[in-house]
Design a protein around this motif. Structure first.
Motif, mmCIF file in Angstrom:
data_model
loop_
_atom_site.group_PDB
_atom_site.id
_atom_site.type_symbol
_atom_site.label_atom_id
_atom_site.label_comp_id
_atom_site.label_asym_id
_atom_site.label_seq_id
_atom_site.Cartn_x
_atom_site.Cartn_y
_atom_site.Cartn_z
ATOM 1 N N GLU A 108 0.816 -1.216 0.000
ATOM 2 C CA GLU A 108 0.000 0.000 0.000
ATOM 3 C C GLU A 108 0.844 1.257 0.000
ATOM 4 O O GLU A 108 0.309 2.363 0.067
ATOM 5 N N GLY A 109 2.114 1.070 -0.002
ATOM 6 C CA GLY A 109 2.974 2.253 -0.037
ATOM 7 C C GLY A 109 3.082 2.979 1.284
ATOM 8 O O GLY A 109 3.514 4.121 1.328
ATOM 9 N N VAL A 110 2.725 2.302 2.332
ATOM 10 C CA VAL A 110 2.695 2.976 3.619
ATOM 11 C C VAL A 110 4.076 3.451 4.066
ATOM 12 O O VAL A 110 4.216 4.470 4.738
ATOM 13 N N GLY A 126 -0.601 -7.892 -14.193
ATOM 14 C CA GLY A 126 -1.969 -8.361 -13.980
ATOM 15 C C GLY A 126 -2.669 -7.539 -12.916
ATOM 16 O O GLY A 126 -2.459 -6.336 -12.799
ATOM 17 N N GLY A 127 -3.483 -8.201 -12.130
ATOM 18 C CA GLY A 127 -4.274 -7.494 -11.121
ATOM 19 C C GLY A 127 -3.406 -6.745 -10.142
ATOM 20 O O GLY A 127 -3.728 -5.652 -9.692
ATOM 21 N N GLY A 128 -2.280 -7.353 -9.851
ATOM 22 C CA GLY A 128 -1.380 -6.704 -8.910
ATOM 23 C C GLY A 128 -0.959 -5.346 -9.402
ATOM 24 O O GLY A 128 -0.840 -4.393 -8.639
ATOM 25 N N ALA A 129 -0.755 -5.275 -10.692
ATOM 26 C CA ALA A 129 -0.273 -4.014 -11.250
ATOM 27 C C ALA A 129 -1.309 -2.916 -11.075
ATOM 28 O O ALA A 129 -0.975 -1.754 -10.837
ATOM 29 N N ALA A 162 -3.442 -2.639 -8.637
ATOM 30 C CA ALA A 162 -3.415 -2.180 -7.255
ATOM 31 C C ALA A 162 -2.222 -1.275 -7.026
ATOM 32 O O ALA A 162 -2.298 -0.264 -6.326
ATOM 33 N N VAL A 163 -1.130 -1.651 -7.654
ATOM 34 C CA VAL A 163 0.069 -0.845 -7.475
ATOM 35 C C VAL A 163 -0.101 0.525 -8.112
ATOM 36 O O VAL A 163 0.356 1.538 -7.582
ATOM 37 N N GLN A 164 -0.786 0.533 -9.217
ATOM 38 C CA GLN A 164 -1.026 1.824 -9.853
ATOM 39 C C GLN A 164 -1.835 2.723 -8.928
ATOM 40 O O GLN A 164 -1.596 3.922 -8.803
ATOM 41 N N GLU A 165 -2.777 2.106 -8.284
ATOM 42 C CA GLU A 165 -3.602 2.848 -7.335
ATOM 43 C C GLU A 165 -2.752 3.385 -6.191
ATOM 44 O O GLU A 165 -2.876 4.536 -5.762
ATOM 45 N N THR A 166 -1.875 2.525 -5.729
ATOM 46 C CA THR A 166 -0.957 2.970 -4.690
ATOM 47 C C THR A 166 -0.142 4.162 -5.171
ATOM 48 O O THR A 166 0.066 5.132 -4.434
ATOM 49 N N GLY A 167 0.289 4.067 -6.400
ATOM 50 C CA GLY A 167 1.073 5.159 -6.956
ATOM 51 C C GLY A 167 0.296 6.464 -6.962
ATOM 52 O O GLY A 167 0.817 7.532 -6.619
ATOM 53 N N CYS A 199 7.741 -1.428 -12.599
ATOM 54 C CA CYS A 199 8.644 -2.280 -13.352
ATOM 55 C C CYS A 199 8.147 -3.694 -13.188
ATOM 56 O O CYS A 199 7.962 -4.168 -12.073
ATOM 57 N N ARG A 200 7.941 -4.324 -14.272
ATOM 58 C CA ARG A 200 7.369 -5.648 -14.163
ATOM 59 C C ARG A 200 8.407 -6.733 -14.012
ATOM 60 O O ARG A 200 9.447 -6.697 -14.646
ATOM 61 N N LEU A 201 8.030 -7.689 -13.237
ATOM 62 C CA LEU A 201 8.878 -8.862 -13.148
ATOM 63 C C LEU A 201 8.620 -9.726 -14.366
ATOM 64 O O LEU A 201 7.559 -9.679 -14.979
#
Lengths: 510, 365
Positions: A230-232, A262-265, A267-272, A291-293
């Protein structure tokens, strides 16, 4: 008293040796507990008698031993000292303790049965059934009722059950029962966990302070974060960057989050986005990228855009507490750490769960299982000690966050892929240790001071701080500097050639 | 032979001395302390000189050379330190005068002569110097710690704010899905649990409150500052019945300043150090608000920058910031005086532990 505690610890842990002793010398068992007369039992070359006696509900059969705050006390931190005969006075709270003790025995026996010398899945099944009986009437699985021990045991029981069934948990996926957790539940639980325990903040703050010091005079900072969740973590770093005195104005901060796609990305975008908004509110120039794995979860440093003149920092927090809860494999982590060196990172901040000390060195499942049991019981305890009456809150945290982790941990223990010890790995690869500053130490101590007394900061080497609950290590933060990057991949060796370079095969096989 | 000495003029000297078995003179006050008699000191100085001077000698080697039973490293360490400090003033003389030899001699004579006066004066100098330098050291450390605390609080606060933004979004999503705020229960079991958990803590959303739970012994359901968002208004209303009406601490009374600093003020005053005022904020009123968490920033405060709170607004009055008052409860006012002692005792890890222990929590020196 201290002696008694130690013996209690011995009592608990000697079980780990059981796999070698039940038949040959049986002495560990006999020595282990005066409670029962193991003599006739150990003569049976077989577990069953033992188990049956444990499973019988006769409280007089088990003389009340003082199972005391084994979980709460300071057991000698080496987990498995050989059991000597513990003689305990019966305690008044005997009943609860007894039960707790019995649960532990059963769990241990089940683990044994699953993977020990005397592997017998049938036996394991039987034991687990019994365990469930013991823990569920208390509503333990709902995460609310029952004693601490019961709830803890319930989670471990589920985990073991998962192993037995070969369910997805065992394979590292998300345990089915937890998939229905609401995201808001998870978030609430996450928030609660942060508030109730320094577990999360400790790692974040220590890493942040080290990063801050490393980039003290830089105008551009680029953080590559392995698992941003969540970028906390970055909120407080941003704040610190904005308010640093006697230095250059707040630097431009860039974060590149490593994701799986995928879905994780998403969520990460949202965190960003959230981070960007937060940074804006602070007046900190900020950019976010991903950066994608690779498909095999390897990190490729090439995927990270590096701007000239910026200070690159790698951040690796291996403490997943977010909804996903699943860890990435060790290969992935290794590739990230190596990649950090390639990128020319100035420091690498590592936050990981502390390895449980393993007695035998064999690292068998039972040993690891007990290690996890200790770890989580310490965690449970720490929550309870701090917030004894907030049972429901704790229950939520336990159910939603810790439970899945237990399942994962047990699964990993079973598969034998111990993950900890990245610090050692890095040391072995030539990473340098970056000392933890006085400020950082002080900050950690103060932070712990805000919580319950039982937490302690330990120093493990000049570059590592460990958070412990009453001598049970929970998590650690360490700071490293990468060795000079190896020659550019332009000098690719032919595929299959043995490479001495640090990344091993992770990056060169292309 | 170590004759028992009569008490000297120094006021801090102990009145009663006995001669121990080992030939050492120990005092009889509750904590037996070693008396550095002239003879003993003589031997000490001899040993030190033998080892090459106070800078070269170490307590361990001195102990070995002196060979006195019952003398511990601890005794030697502190005596050596004093000795070193005591020698300092003399050193300057050494550097630029011919009198250095005599200065050294003076030191030795002072120590070895039966002139207690001489020794006393030396002692006194040593003590004063030592006390001063210790004081400075203590002050320095306190200052450092204040710095760290300040930063820590800001960071905790930043993190809290950020968590709020996450939760807000989550709640907004939920609200958007048409869920009534009170009925998280709509989710069935889990919703109930969720609500229950939240009730338990009063609200997980308000971070600092949980710390207060700890701080105040958790014996109440603290109703947390509800600087929560609109969607949850109803929720909290529902909570009200549960939470209100209990003896309630207002964790978030007015000041946004680091209360730890206040505690430090008290502590520092105890220490008698002038550092009491340093770095700290001035409001005496804060003395009774000892909350650790950066709380005030309660409720919908839209701070432009967190630093504002701490740097430009030493007193953040609860009324002024537009935060939502906790329904029906007066707790935004000053907490009742009865709370004052509590925090002083409990909360502050700074205070805990009393004297200057090198505990993991706090060390003043």
């Amino acid at each position: 008293m201290a002696v008694a505690m130690e013996e209690a610890a011995d009592l608990e842990i000697s079980g780990c040796n059981s796999n070698s002793t039940i038949d040959d010398n049986g002495c560990a068992w006999t020595d282990w507990s005066p409670v029962m007369d193991w003599g006739p039992l150990s003569a049976d070359d077989d577990f069953r008698g033992l188990i049956e006696s444990m499973m019988c509900d006769d409280p007089t059969g088990l003389a009340p031993t003082s199972f005391d705050p084994y979980w709460n006390s300071n057991p000698s931190s080496t987990t498995t000292s050989v059991g000597t005969s513990p003689v305990q006075e019966p305690r008044n709270g005997g009943d609860d303790n007894e039960k707790g003790l019995r649960l532990v025995h059963l769990l241990m026996a089940a683990a044994e049965a699953l993977a020990g010398c005397h592997e017998s899945r049938e036996l394991a099944r039987v034991i687990l059934v019994r365990l469930k009986e013991l823990v569920s009437p208390a509503g333990a699985t709902c995460g609310e009722g029952g004693t601490t021990m019961e709830r803890l045991a319930a989670h471990f029981t589920d985990a073991l059950q998962g192993l037995l069934d070969g369910s997805s948990a065992a394979v590292g996926g998300q345990p089915a029962s937890h998939r229905d957790d609401l995201p808001c539940d998870v978030l609430a639980a996450f928030q609660l966990l942060q508030d109730m325990s320094p577990y999360v903040k400790f790692g974040h703050f220590t890493a942040n302070q080290a990063i801050l010091e490393a980039v003290a005079v830089d105008r551009r900072v680029h953080i590559v974060d392995y698992d941003i969740a969540e970028g906390v973590q970055w909120a407080s770093l941003m704040q610190a960057l904005v308010s640093r005195k006697d230095g250059p104005p707040p630097p431009h901060m860039r974060i590149t989050a490593v994701t799986r796609g995928g879905g994780g990305a998403r969520a990460v975008q949202e965190t960003g986005r959230r981070l960007a908004a937060f940074a804006a509110s602070l007046g900190l120039p900020f950019t976010f990228g991903q950066c994608r794995l690779d498909a095999d979860e390897r990190f490729r440093p090439g995927g990270v855009k590096v701007v000239k003149g910026e200070a690159v920092v790698a951040n690796c927090v291996l403490q997943p507490l977010n909804a996903a809860g699943t860890r990435r494999g060790p290969g992935s982590v290794a590739s990230f750490l190596s990649g950090a060196a390639t990128l020319g990172a100035r420091v690498v901040a590592l936050v990981e769960e502390e390895e449980q000390e393993e007695e035998e060195g064999e690292g068998d499942f039972v040993g690891r299982f007990m290690g996890e049991l200790h770890r989580y019981s310490a965690l449970w305890d720490s929550l309870e000690a701090g917030f004894p009456i907030q049972g429901r809150a704790r229950g939520l945290v336990e159910r939603v966050i810790l439970g899945p982790r237990i399942a994962g941990a047990v699964g990993r223990a079973y598969r034998g892929c111990g993950e900890g010890g990245w610090g050692e790995w890095m040391a072995g690869r030539g990473f340098g240790r970056v000392g933890i500053s006085c400020f950082n130490h002080c900050q950690a101590r103060l932070l712990l001071g805000l919580f319950n007394d039982g937490y302690r900061v330990e120093e493990d080497g000049p570059n590592k701080l460990v958070l412990a609950w009453k001598s049970q290590r929970l998590t650690s933060a360490s700071i490293w500097s990468p060795p000079p990057p190896p020659p550019a991949p332009a000098d690719l060796l032919p595929v299959g050639a043995v490479s001495n370079s640090m990344e091993d095969s992770y990056l060169l096989l292309d | 032979m170590f004759p028992s000495k009569k008490p000297t003029m120094n006021s801090h000297e102990r009145p009663m001395c006995v001669q121990g078995d080992s030939g050492l003179v120990l005092t009889t006050d509750p904590k037996p302390r070693l008396r550095w008699t002239v003879e003993l000191h003589d031997r000490f100085v001899d040993a030190v000189t033998q080892l090459g001077g106070p800078d070269k000698a170490t307590p361990k080697t001195i102990m070995r050379v002196m060979g006195v039973q019952g003398l511990t490293l601890y005794h030697l360490k502190s005596h050596l330190q004093k000795f070193r400090l005591g020698k300092q003033p003399h050193k300057e003389i050494n550097d630029h005068s011919i009198k250095d030899a005599s200065a050294l001699d003076m030191q030795r004579n002072a120590a070895s002569s039966s002139g207690i006066m001489g020794r006393t004066m030396n002692d006194r100098n040593v003590h004063i110097t030592e006390a001063l330098s210790m004081q400075m050291e203590v002050q320095r450390r306190i200052q450092e710690q204040l710095e760290v605390q300040k930063h820590l609080q800001m960071r905790i606060e930043a993190q809290r704010k950020y968590m709020q933004t996450i939760l807000e979004k989550a709640c907004q999503t939920l609200a958007g899905e048409g869920m009534a705020s009170v009925s998280y229960k709509g989710h069935g079991n889990q919703g109930v649990i969720h609500v229950g958990a939240m009730k338990d803590m009063g609200s997980p959303m308000s971070f600092p409150s949980l710390q207060d739970l700890h701080l105040y012994g958790g014996d109440d359901q603290l109703d947390m500052q509800q600087h929560m968002d609109r969607p949850l208004d109803g929720f909290f209303q529902a909570n009200e019945g549960v939470c209100l009406g209990k003896k309630r601490f207002n964790p978030y009374s007015s000041n946004g300043k680091s209360p730890l600093i206040c505690a430090d003020d008290l502590r520092l005053q105890e220490l008698g150090s002038a550092a009491a005022c340093m770095g700290a904020q001035e409001e005496p009123s804060k003395n009774d608000q000892l909350q650790i968490a950066s709380s005030v920033i309660g409720g919908g405060i839209d701070m432009d920058s967190i630093t504002d709170v701490y740097e430009t607004k030493p007193v953040l009055s609860t009324d002024g910031t537009g935060e939502k008052k906790h329904e029906g409860s007066p707790k935004l006012e000053r907490p009742s005086p009865r709370r004052a002692p509590l925090p002083v005792e409990r909360i502050n890890p700074m205070i805990r532990g009393g004297t200057l222990p090198q505990t993991r929590n706090i060390s003043y020196g």
